[in-house]
Design a protein around this motif. Structure first.
Motif, PDB file in Angstrom:
ATOM      1  N   LEU A  66     -19.717  52.628   0.866  1.00 45.79           N
ATOM      2  CA  LEU A  66     -18.494  53.270   0.393  1.00 45.79           C
ATOM      3  C   LEU A  66     -18.813  54.498  -0.452  1.00 45.79           C
ATOM      4  CD1 LEU A  66     -15.409  53.131   0.329  1.00 45.79           C
ATOM      5  CD2 LEU A  66     -15.598  51.730  -1.737  1.00 45.79           C
ATOM      6  N   PRO A  95     -16.422  56.851  -2.452  1.00 47.78           N
ATOM      7  CA  PRO A  95     -15.060  57.189  -2.886  1.00 47.78           C
ATOM      8  C   PRO A  95     -14.891  58.692  -3.090  1.00 47.78           C
ATOM      9  CG  PRO A  95     -15.978  55.379  -4.188  1.00 47.78           C
ATOM     10  CD  PRO A  95     -17.121  55.986  -3.411  1.00 47.78           C
ATOM     11  N   ASP A 117     -13.299  62.197  -4.683  1.00 47.08           N
ATOM     12  CA  ASP A 117     -12.879  62.618  -6.021  1.00 47.08           C
ATOM     13  C   ASP A 117     -11.444  63.141  -5.931  1.00 47.08           C
ATOM     14  OD1 ASP A 117     -12.708  63.385  -8.627  1.00 47.08           O
ATOM     15  OD2 ASP A 117     -14.009  65.140  -8.425  1.00 47.08           O
ATOM     16  N   SER A 162      -4.928  56.826  -9.331  1.00 48.52           N
ATOM     17  CA  SER A 162      -5.537  55.496  -9.260  1.00 48.52           C
ATOM     18  C   SER A 162      -4.657  54.598  -8.397  1.00 48.52           C
ATOM     19  CB  SER A 162      -5.691  54.887 -10.658  1.00 48.52           C
ATOM     20  OG  SER A 162      -4.418  54.748 -11.272  1.00 48.52           O
ATOM     21  N   TRP A 173      -1.276  54.306  -4.165  1.00 46.67           N
ATOM     22  CA  TRP A 173      -1.997  55.304  -4.943  1.00 46.67           C
ATOM     23  C   TRP A 173      -1.009  56.100  -5.789  1.00 46.67           C
ATOM     24  CZ3 TRP A 173      -7.085  55.639  -5.698  1.00 46.67           C
ATOM     25  CH2 TRP A 173      -7.575  56.756  -6.392  1.00 46.67           C
ATOM     26  N   ALA A 220      -8.285  58.451  -0.587  1.00 45.86           N
ATOM     27  CA  ALA A 220      -8.479  57.767  -1.869  1.00 45.86           C
ATOM     28  C   ALA A 220      -7.974  56.336  -1.820  1.00 45.86           C
ATOM     29  CB  ALA A 220      -7.774  58.544  -2.984  1.00 45.86           C
ATOM     30  N   THR A 269      -7.480  54.514   0.847  1.00 52.49           N
ATOM     31  CA  THR A 269      -8.299  53.768   1.810  1.00 52.49           C
ATOM     32  C   THR A 269      -9.589  53.298   1.154  1.00 52.49           C
ATOM     33  OG1 THR A 269      -7.408  55.030   3.679  1.00 52.49           O
ATOM     34  CG2 THR A 269      -9.496  53.880   4.031  1.00 52.49           C
ATOM     35  N   ALA A 270     -10.237  54.179   0.403  1.00 56.31           N
ATOM     36  CA  ALA A 270     -11.463  53.796  -0.305  1.00 56.31           C
ATOM     37  C   ALA A 270     -11.180  52.709  -1.338  1.00 56.31           C
ATOM     38  CB  ALA A 270     -12.086  55.017  -0.976  1.00 56.31           C
ATOM     39  N   ALA A 271     -10.028  52.806  -1.998  1.00 58.47           N
ATOM     40  CA  ALA A 271      -9.703  51.841  -3.049  1.00 58.47           C
ATOM     41  C   ALA A 271      -9.470  50.445  -2.475  1.00 58.47           C
ATOM     42  CB  ALA A 271      -8.473  52.314  -3.833  1.00 58.47           C
ATOM     43  N   SER A 277     -10.638  49.408   0.317  1.00 60.57           N
ATOM     44  CA  SER A 277     -11.934  48.995   0.851  1.00 60.57           C
ATOM     45  C   SER A 277     -12.783  48.376  -0.253  1.00 60.57           C
ATOM     46  CB  SER A 277     -12.665  50.189   1.473  1.00 60.57           C
ATOM     47  OG  SER A 277     -11.925  50.759   2.542  1.00 60.57           O
ATOM     48  N   GLN A 278     -12.748  48.977  -1.433  1.00 65.28           N
ATOM     49  CA  GLN A 278     -13.476  48.410  -2.571  1.00 65.28           C
ATOM     50  C   GLN A 278     -12.898  47.058  -2.961  1.00 65.28           C
ATOM     51  OE1 GLN A 278     -16.339  49.769  -4.293  1.00 65.28           O
ATOM     52  NE2 GLN A 278     -16.259  47.574  -4.796  1.00 65.28           N
ATOM     53  N   ILE A 285     -15.963  58.803   3.954  1.00 64.05           N
ATOM     54  CA  ILE A 285     -15.995  57.810   2.874  1.00 64.05           C
ATOM     55  C   ILE A 285     -16.858  56.592   3.227  1.00 64.05           C
ATOM     56  CG2 ILE A 285     -13.755  58.551   1.979  1.00 64.05           C
ATOM     57  CD1 ILE A 285     -12.521  56.040   3.232  1.00 64.05           C
TER      58      ILE A 285
END
Length: 331
Positions: free
Chosen positions: A182, A184, A186, A190, A239, A278, A280-282, A284-285, A313
């Motif tokens: 991953l 993420p 910038d 949030s 988000w 953003a 999608t990355a969140a 995923s985490q 990402i």
């Protein structure tokens, strides 16, 4: 009597009924299944009970959670809803919402294939080998099933569409990606997880997602699906930036080490700012934090932007899939 390829006769129960409102012949009143018996040991069975289907098909789907990511999540939700619809006597009530098509193929007592469909979605054939596609197609025709389409990895979905015929149309070609590492982006803001009070927003945005993506399905009940998804522990990420919800994405609760990301949507007025990447990355985490080893997602191959963003990402291609639309539709 139904005729199988090669002229062999297959025994079908005499008691048959016309397709119901979903276009499916779903049960035999005696044992709640329909079977086609092959003299050489093949048995194609229609299951009315998702638990019975899972007992037979589960090992196939569990053997490769990435290839079978969609049936794993769909059947998990179906089993949960089915249990909720049971009354005190253990029978399924008339208010049960979906009429699923659940089929297994066995040879000499061993399950060698599985397919499923929950209206208005296409038939999923990731669990069927190419060699068994003709038997599946013939069985579904014999019992009078009408299908909205078929979906799955290209080799088996292509084979089923060719066998089904009827001027099939490739509605969407997709690529499955798996998260490797991953990265993420910038992007300001949030993520927070959606709650019950966010359902109206999720419902509106999911409808917009389906419209924008021109998904080859009928009229899904978005609210019902969202409520069930939240109850299953799936993450619906929102988000936020500067006090405004800018984008959303969903990640399934991990099953057999797998979580699938989907339903990534950003309203037009908030696009081209990185919010989709953003969120999608969140999510995923979030999936990784829940213990998922394999985090996957699908993209429309025609959408070059999303294919590029997900690779940036940390997602990498695994296999290609396709959705075919058939001229008949499921009511």
């Amino acid at each position: 009597m139904a005729t199988r390829r090669g002229g062999r006769q297959a025994a079908v129960p005499r008691q048959r009924s016309t397709p119901d409102g979903a276009g499916f012949l779903v049960r035999n009143s005696v044992d709640r299944t329909l079977r086609v018996l092959d003299p050489e040991g093949m048995d194609v069975r229609l299951h009315a009970d998702p638990e019975d289907f899972w007992n037979a098909a589960g090992p196939i789907y569990e053997s490769d959670p990435i290839r079978h990511t969609i049936p794993l999540t769909v059947i998990t939700g179906l089993r949960a809803e089915y249990r909720q619809r049971q009354n005190a006597s253990g029978q399924i009530s008339d208010v049960y919402g979906t009429k699923p098509l659940l089929v297994t193929i066995t040879e000499h007592g061993e399950t060698v294939g599985a397919a499923y469909c929950t209206p208005p979605w296409p038939l999923g054939v990731s669990g069927v080998t190419i060699d068994h596609i003709p038997a599946l197609a013939e069985f579904l025709r014999d019992i009078g099933v009408e299908l909205a389409g078929v979906s799955g990895p290209c080799e088996v979905a292509d084979a089923f569409a060719e066998k089904w015929g009827s001027s099939t149309t490739a509605a969407m070609r997709m690529r499955c990606y798996r998260l490797e590492e991953l990265i993420p982006p910038d992007v300001p803001g949030s993520m927070r997880l959606a709650q019950a009070e966010d359902i109206p927003l999720l419902e509106a945005w999911e409808a917009a997602f389906f419209h924008d993506a021109q998904m080859p399905v009928g009229r899904p009940n978005h609210r019902r699906q969202i409520v069930q998804s939240l109850a299953l522990g799936n993450a619906h990420g929102l988000w936020h930036d500067d006090g405004v919800v800018r984008s959303m994405a969903r990640a399934s609760a991990q099953l057999h080490g797998m979580s699938r990301v989907g339903m990534v949507y950003t309203p037009p007025e908030h696009r081209r700012r990185g919010y989709g990447a953003a969120v999608t990355a969140a999510v995923s985490q979030w999936a990784l934090d829940q213990g998922a080893r394999d985090v996957v997602l699908f993209t429309d191959l025609d959408n070059l932007t999303s294919n590029s963003i997900y690779q940036k990402i940390g997602y990498r291609p695994v296999y290609d899939a396709v959705v075919y639309r058939f001229p008949t539709t499921v009511a």
